[in-house]
Write an enzyme that holds these catalytic residues in place. Structure first.
Site, mmCIF file in Angstrom:
data_model
loop_
_atom_site.group_PDB
_atom_site.id
_atom_site.type_symbol
_atom_site.label_atom_id
_atom_site.label_comp_id
_atom_site.label_asym_id
_atom_site.label_seq_id
_atom_site.Cartn_x
_atom_site.Cartn_y
_atom_site.Cartn_z
ATOM 1 N N ARG A 45 4.131 3.078 6.292
ATOM 2 C CA ARG A 45 3.240 3.588 5.236
ATOM 3 C C ARG A 45 1.953 2.776 5.063
ATOM 4 N NH1 ARG A 45 7.259 4.125 0.393
ATOM 5 N NH2 ARG A 45 8.620 2.909 1.766
ATOM 6 N N GLY A 103 19.033 -1.724 10.234
ATOM 7 C CA GLY A 103 19.434 -1.978 8.853
ATOM 8 C C GLY A 103 19.377 -3.453 8.512
ATOM 9 N N THR A 104 19.425 -3.735 7.210
ATOM 10 C CA THR A 104 19.225 -5.112 6.746
ATOM 11 C C THR A 104 20.343 -6.057 7.198
ATOM 12 O OG1 THR A 104 20.110 -4.282 4.648
ATOM 13 C CG2 THR A 104 17.742 -4.639 4.746
ATOM 14 N N ASN A 137 19.546 -4.164 -7.303
ATOM 15 C CA ASN A 137 19.629 -5.281 -6.363
ATOM 16 C C ASN A 137 18.224 -5.632 -5.884
ATOM 17 O OD1 ASN A 137 20.386 -7.019 -4.262
ATOM 18 N ND2 ASN A 137 20.584 -5.289 -2.822
ATOM 19 N N LYS A 175 -25.024 -27.945 9.856
ATOM 20 C CA LYS A 175 -23.839 -27.907 10.726
ATOM 21 C C LYS A 175 -23.690 -29.279 11.353
ATOM 22 C CE LYS A 175 -23.505 -27.694 14.791
ATOM 23 N NZ LYS A 175 -23.651 -27.572 16.252
ATOM 24 N N ASN A 193 -36.776 -37.108 2.800
ATOM 25 C CA ASN A 193 -37.283 -35.825 2.326
ATOM 26 C C ASN A 193 -37.598 -34.934 3.522
ATOM 27 O OD1 ASN A 193 -38.887 -33.718 1.171
ATOM 28 N ND2 ASN A 193 -39.038 -35.019 -0.655
HETATM 29 C C1 UD1 Z 1 17.086 -2.896 0.178
HETATM 30 C C2 UD1 Z 1 18.523 -3.003 -0.344
HETATM 31 C C3 UD1 Z 1 18.586 -2.448 -1.764
HETATM 32 C C4 UD1 Z 1 17.608 -3.173 -2.654
HETATM 33 C C5 UD1 Z 1 16.210 -3.126 -2.055
HETATM 34 C C6 UD1 Z 1 15.287 -4.006 -2.850
HETATM 35 C C7 UD1 Z 1 19.916 -2.735 1.639
HETATM 36 C C8 UD1 Z 1 20.808 -1.812 2.378
HETATM 37 N N1 UD1 Z 1 19.376 -2.238 0.526
HETATM 38 O O1 UD1 Z 1 16.779 -1.528 0.270
HETATM 39 O O2 UD1 Z 1 19.883 -2.597 -2.274
HETATM 40 O O3 UD1 Z 1 17.614 -2.574 -3.948
HETATM 41 O O4 UD1 Z 1 16.220 -3.603 -0.706
HETATM 42 O O5 UD1 Z 1 13.988 -3.913 -2.342
HETATM 43 O O6 UD1 Z 1 19.745 -3.859 2.047
HETATM 44 N N2 UD1 Z 1 14.283 -4.826 7.540
HETATM 45 C C9 UD1 Z 1 14.349 -5.387 8.796
HETATM 46 N N3 UD1 Z 1 15.159 -4.819 9.727
HETATM 47 C C10 UD1 Z 1 15.909 -3.711 9.464
HETATM 48 C C11 UD1 Z 1 15.841 -3.148 8.166
HETATM 49 C C12 UD1 Z 1 15.019 -3.738 7.244
HETATM 50 O O7 UD1 Z 1 13.687 -6.380 9.075
HETATM 51 O O8 UD1 Z 1 16.627 -3.258 10.362
HETATM 52 C C13 UD1 Z 1 13.413 -5.446 6.512
HETATM 53 C C14 UD1 Z 1 12.325 -4.486 6.102
HETATM 54 O O9 UD1 Z 1 11.160 -4.656 6.899
HETATM 55 C C15 UD1 Z 1 12.089 -4.880 4.662
HETATM 56 C C16 UD1 Z 1 13.441 -5.348 4.167
HETATM 57 O O10 UD1 Z 1 14.171 -5.671 5.339
HETATM 58 O O11 UD1 Z 1 11.208 -5.970 4.555
HETATM 59 C C17 UD1 Z 1 14.153 -4.327 3.301
HETATM 60 O O12 UD1 Z 1 14.474 -3.221 4.077
HETATM 61 P P1 UD1 Z 1 14.451 -1.733 3.535
HETATM 62 O O13 UD1 Z 1 14.973 -0.837 4.585
HETATM 63 O O14 UD1 Z 1 13.135 -1.429 2.946
HETATM 64 O O15 UD1 Z 1 15.544 -1.789 2.391
HETATM 65 P P2 UD1 Z 1 15.524 -0.936 1.077
HETATM 66 O O16 UD1 Z 1 15.830 0.465 1.401
HETATM 67 O O17 UD1 Z 1 14.314 -1.219 0.319
#
Ligand code: UD1
Ligand code: CA
Length: 475
Positions: free
Chosen positions: A26, A93-94, A188, A368, A394
């Site tokens: 985005r 995923g995170t 969270n 400089k 001067n």
């Molecule tokens: C996550 C949390 C959610 C929380 C929210 C707060 C999880 C599953 N959910 O959701 O509970 O309320 O943050 O902001 O963790 N990222 C990676 N690699 C990945 C996925 C994500 O580096 O594979 C990074 C993203 O770039 C970002 C951060 O982790 O900086 C959060 O990831 P995002 O997918 O945005 O999680 P949310 O859906 O916001």
């Protein structure tokens, strides 16, 4: 998991994992999201610096999108930190992101702080509270939560019996919530402190069985709750706000700007228009210093007390001593300015400029690699490059050091008490001895001995009636 015992000792070592792998679709940018600058620094520098302040070592940034560029930027921001980069190949995923840090922390045993690289406003105090809550508890995990008016999109903190004071049971992502869970407003923040051996074992158990088919880091919470109470601290909603697009980037930058400006004002600095004053986070300002509107004070700038910085000035990595006055629209870069100098308006001080006390530089003066002694003046339209200038000199209007011969740079030296007439060119390498004078309009190509006068002009000739004769000839 129930068979697994975890051991922890008080104040065990602390490491940090900071998730920086995302693309940030985005942002609509060629550049990775975490590299977008917020008040002069890449976004991800803020959480990393907070972790460093807390004493975390090593710091493990998890990179993915534009990994090389992100790594380079982080190294430049934190030159003295112990950094170990982890690569997340694919965004699954995170939990997967944190798991990719396991290799980098193979030898590490202790507490792991987990932060997001796109959440810049998190305060050190909140992290300290998280550490304290973890230490006071018995479980392997503590987290930060926040209560939001509109929790849409966030993971909900689900407590035993659905009660406010109940033990934390799990976190459920918005998309996976039941209607009752959606009504929960405690969210969270995505910030955790976790015991390392629990972390790696628990991450290995997480499966992508959810609405998004992702490995959710939030599943850690339920696994931890089986081993002991999950401690939590509450943060302000602004602190956990991330950056997803450029509108949010500007909004977070505004909050950061206000925080920094308020800190300086409370410490005795006058900001005439805080809304248009941009002070980066590692700038020092002494008391009774006054900063005008539209000023930018960039990284590494150190300003003493009683300094006036006029409207529109931009100072980068520069030092300004007590009592100096900088008039509007002056630009300093890696310059050192002594006490009680008067600079500008419209002066440009480039790298290697070193001014002693009471130097005056006026409009359209560029310096400089120039060392200028006490009380010397160059008031108008001058270029002083690769110059060593004594005290009480001067420099007349329009003086130029011709420091570059097309191949090399050469030095100009002016002794103490030298007087340089207007429109002089000093063709370097060249020196003018103590107390010598140079007549206006001179091109100095030979060294001038102390106490002498140098003039290179052709003597003036007045031809009377010349204009009339010329016109008559033209008929
Ligand atoms: C996550 C949390 C959610 C929380 C929210 C707060 C999880 C599953 N959910 O959701 O509970 O309320 O943050 O902001 O963790 N990222 C990676 N690699 C990945 C996925 C994500 O580096 O594979 C990074 C993203 O770039 C970002 C951060 O982790 O900086 C959060 O990831 P995002 O997918 O945005 O999680 P949310 O859906 O916001
Ligand atoms: Ca997010």
């Amino acid at each position: 998991m129930s068979h697994f015992l975890f051991l922890r000792c008080m104040s065990s070592p602390l490491a940090a994992v900071v998730l920086c792998a995302g693309k940030g679709t985005r942002m609509k940018s060629e550049k990775a999201k975490v590299l977008h600058p917020l008040l002069g620094r890449p976004l991800c520098a803020y959480p990393l610096k907070r972790a460093l302040e807390l004493g975390a070592s090593p710091l493990v940034p998890v990179v993915g999108h534009q990994a090389a560029e992100v790594e380079q930027a982080i190294r430049a921001q934190l030159p003295s930190a112990t950094l170990r980069f982890a690569l997340q190949q694919e965004q699954r995923g995170t939990a997967d992101a944190v798991r990719s840090a396991e290799g980098a922390l193979k030898e590490f045993s202790g507490r792991v702080l987990i932060l997001y690289g796109d959440v810049p406003l998190l305060r050190r105090e909140t992290l300290e509270a998280l550490v304290a809550a973890y230490e006071a508890g018995k479980g392997p995990l503590a987290l930060v939560s926040t209560v939001l008016e509109d929790p849409t999109g966030y993971g909900r903190v689900i407590r035993e019996g659905g009660k406010e004071g109940g033990q934390i049971a799990r976190i459920v992502e918005h998309k996976d919530c039941t209607p009752e869970q959606r009504a929960v407003r405690e969210c969270n923040a995505g910030i955790y402190l976790v015991e390392s051996s629990f972390l790696w074992r628990a991450l290995a158990e997480i499966r992508p069985q959810n609405a998004q088919g992702e490995y959710y880091l939030t599943d850690l919470v339920e696994l931890a709750a089986r081993l002991g109470p999950v401690a939590s601290v509450e943060a302000d909603a602004t602190e956990m706000a991330g950056v997803n697009d450029r509108v949010e980037l500007a909004a977070r930058a505004r909050v950061m700007q206000q925080r920094i400006n308020e800190r300086h004002m409370r410490a005795g600095v006058t900001l005439l228009d805080p809304a248009t004053t941009f002070i980066e986070d590692d700038v020092t300002l002494g008391p009774d210093t006054e900063v005008g509107p539209l000023v930018t004070l960039a990284a590494g700038t150190v300003v003493g007390r009683d300094v006036t910085i006029g409207q529109g000035c931009v100072l980068t990595a520069s030092t300004v001593a007590d009592g100096t006055s900088i008039k509007p629209y002056s630009v300093f870069e890696e310059a050192r300015v002594g006490e009680r100098c008067i600079i500008g308006p419209f002066s440009r001080l480039r790298p290697g400029t070193e001014l002693a006390e009471e130097v005056h530089l006026g409009n359209f003066v560029e310096t400089k690699k120039a060392r200028i002694g006490k009380g010397s003046k160059a008031s108008h339209l001058t270029y002083l490059g690769d110059a060593k200038i004594g005290a009480g000199v001067n420099v007349g209007a329009g003086t130029i050091t011709c420091n570059y011969d097309g191949v090399n740079k050469h030095v100009t030296e002016l002794g103490d008490g030298v007087f340089i007439g207007s429109d002089t060119q000093l063709v370097a390498p060249v020196s003018v001895g103590d107390g010598a004078y140079v007549g206006a309009g001179t091109t100095v190509t030979k060294n001038v001995p102390p106490g002498s006068l140098a003039v290179s002009r052709v003597p003036q000739v007045n031809k009377e009636g010349w204009v009339a004769r010329k016109k008559a000839k033209q008929g």
